[in-house]
Design a protein around this motif. Structure first.
Motif, PDB file in Angstrom:
ATOM      1  N   GLN A  31       0.838  -1.203   0.000  1.00 35.94           N
ATOM      2  CA  GLN A  31       0.000   0.000   0.000  1.00 35.94           C
ATOM      3  C   GLN A  31       0.875   1.256   0.000  1.00 35.94           C
ATOM      4  N   SER A  32       1.905   1.250   0.817  1.00 36.60           N
ATOM      5  CA  SER A  32       2.814   2.388   0.882  1.00 36.60           C
ATOM      6  C   SER A  32       3.497   2.606  -0.465  1.00 36.60           C
ATOM      7  N   CYS A  33       3.956   1.533  -1.084  1.00 40.92           N
ATOM      8  CA  CYS A  33       4.614   1.625  -2.389  1.00 40.92           C
ATOM      9  C   CYS A  33       3.647   2.153  -3.440  1.00 40.92           C
ATOM     10  N   GLN A  34       2.429   1.642  -3.423  1.00 43.11           N
ATOM     11  CA  GLN A  34       1.445   2.082  -4.406  1.00 43.11           C
ATOM     12  C   GLN A  34       1.130   3.561  -4.238  1.00 43.11           C
ATOM     13  N   GLU A  35       0.978   4.008  -3.006  1.00 36.32           N
ATOM     14  CA  GLU A  35       0.675   5.420  -2.759  1.00 36.32           C
ATOM     15  C   GLU A  35       1.826   6.308  -3.212  1.00 36.32           C
ATOM     16  N   ASP A  36       3.041   5.941  -2.833  1.00 39.95           N
ATOM     17  CA  ASP A  36       4.219   6.728  -3.222  1.00 39.95           C
ATOM     18  C   ASP A  36       4.363   6.765  -4.734  1.00 39.95           C
ATOM     19  N   PHE A  37       4.231   5.595  -5.348  1.00 36.10           N
ATOM     20  CA  PHE A  37       4.430   5.518  -6.791  1.00 36.10           C
ATOM     21  C   PHE A  37       3.312   6.232  -7.540  1.00 36.10           C
ATOM     22  N   GLN A  38       2.106   6.189  -6.988  1.00 36.75           N
ATOM     23  CA  GLN A  38       0.994   6.886  -7.626  1.00 36.75           C
ATOM     24  C   GLN A  38       1.237   8.396  -7.622  1.00 36.75           C
ATOM     25  N   LYS A  39       1.767   8.922  -6.535  1.00 36.58           N
ATOM     26  CA  LYS A  39       2.076  10.355  -6.461  1.00 36.58           C
ATOM     27  C   LYS A  39       3.135  10.730  -7.495  1.00 36.58           C
ATOM     28  N   LEU A  40       4.183   9.921  -7.583  1.00 35.89           N
ATOM     29  CA  LEU A  40       5.245  10.185  -8.559  1.00 35.89           C
ATOM     30  C   LEU A  40       4.707  10.084  -9.987  1.00 35.89           C
ATOM     31  N   THR A  41       3.874   9.098 -10.230  1.00 35.22           N
ATOM     32  CA  THR A  41       3.311   8.913 -11.561  1.00 35.22           C
ATOM     33  C   THR A  41       2.408  10.084 -11.938  1.00 35.22           C
ATOM     34  N   GLN A  42       1.642  10.583 -10.990  1.00 35.61           N
ATOM     35  CA  GLN A  42       0.777  11.746 -11.268  1.00 35.61           C
ATOM     36  C   GLN A  42       1.615  12.965 -11.633  1.00 35.61           C
ATOM     37  N   ARG A  43       2.719  13.178 -10.928  1.00 34.36           N
ATOM     38  CA  ARG A  43       3.604  14.300 -11.256  1.00 34.36           C
ATOM     39  C   ARG A  43       4.189  14.131 -12.652  1.00 34.36           C
ATOM     40  N   ARG A  44       4.592  12.909 -12.967  1.00 32.56           N
ATOM     41  CA  ARG A  44       5.177  12.629 -14.282  1.00 32.56           C
ATOM     42  C   ARG A  44       4.148  12.867 -15.388  1.00 32.56           C
ATOM     43  N   MET A  45       2.941  12.355 -15.195  1.00 31.89           N
ATOM     44  CA  MET A  45       1.908  12.506 -16.217  1.00 31.89           C
ATOM     45  C   MET A  45       1.520  13.979 -16.390  1.00 31.89           C
ATOM     46  N   ALA A  46       1.507  14.738 -15.315  1.00 32.84           N
ATOM     47  CA  ALA A  46       1.194  16.169 -15.421  1.00 32.84           C
ATOM     48  C   ALA A  46       2.249  16.875 -16.266  1.00 32.84           C
ATOM     49  N   GLN A  47       3.508  16.502 -16.080  1.00 33.35           N
ATOM     50  CA  GLN A  47       4.580  17.130 -16.859  1.00 33.35           C
ATOM     51  C   GLN A  47       4.533  16.692 -18.315  1.00 33.35           C
ATOM     52  N   ILE A  48       4.164  15.446 -18.561  1.00 32.50           N
ATOM     53  CA  ILE A  48       4.001  14.978 -19.937  1.00 32.50           C
ATOM     54  C   ILE A  48       2.870  15.749 -20.608  1.00 32.50           C
ATOM     55  N   GLN A  49       1.807  16.031 -19.865  1.00 37.02           N
ATOM     56  CA  GLN A  49       0.697  16.816 -20.415  1.00 37.02           C
ATOM     57  C   GLN A  49       1.143  18.228 -20.759  1.00 37.02           C
ATOM     58  N   VAL A  50       2.045  18.796 -19.955  1.00 34.92           N
ATOM     59  CA  VAL A  50       2.590  20.119 -20.263  1.00 34.92           C
ATOM     60  C   VAL A  50       3.301  20.078 -21.611  1.00 34.92           C
ATOM     61  N   LEU A  51       4.140  19.065 -21.806  1.00 33.23           N
ATOM     62  CA  LEU A  51       4.863  18.926 -23.077  1.00 33.23           C
ATOM     63  C   LEU A  51       3.905  18.674 -24.242  1.00 33.23           C
TER      64      LEU A  51
END
Length: 151
Positions: A31-51
């Motif tokens: 659960q901890s890994c999923q939460e951490d990774f989900q936060k990182l993935t959301q940041r990554r996807m937001a930046q990809i959307q910027v590009l």
């Protein structure tokens, strides 16, 4: 040596409790890994959307001056994700092939960012040269001296 039924049941109960605690620890880790990774993935996807937005605004062509910092930020986020995956490989049960695949994708992002920043730097240099030429009389330099005297 004989083990009494009471001590055997206590041992089994102790092992069961240990398994439950270990299972809860593994579930908590997941659960901890999923939460951490989900936060990182959301940041990554937001930046990809910027590009992607930059690409759409330029009708398929990105402005290197805008793409460079956005791509650098994406590289930073992906580096953070890779560091997290590498550090927590065992705890989060992340397979090697997932880490390797992410590392390869990250190298493509770094290559893109490098290209965008190189083009942006060249554009900035060319603009600076144009400004200097305009300040020095239109970019043609001083007119040549004509010979004086009889022809």
């Amino acid at each position: 040596m004989m083990i009494s039924a009471v001590s055997l049941s206590r041992s089994v109960a102790g092992l069961s409790l240990l398994a439950i605690v270990a299972g809860a620890g593994a579930a908590h880790a997941q659960q901890s890994c999923q939460e951490d990774f989900q936060k990182l993935t959301q940041r990554r996807m937001a930046q990809i959307q910027v590009l992607n937005g930059l690409g759409k605004a330029g009708k398929g062509k990105m402005d290197p001056n805008a793409a460079c910092p956005a791509a650098k930020k994406l590289v930073g986020i992906e580096n953070e994700m890779l560091a997290y995956m590498t550090k927590n490989k065992e705890w989060c049960a992340i397979p090697d092939n997932v880490i390797d695949g992410f590392r390869q994708a990250g190298s493509k992002t770094k290559n893109f960012a490098s290209q965008a920043c190189t083009v942006a730097a060249k554009m900035k240099q060319m603009q600076q040269q144009q400004r200097e030429q305009a300040a020095n009389g239109g970019g043609m330099g001083a007119p040549p001296k004509l010979p004086s005297g009889p022809l």
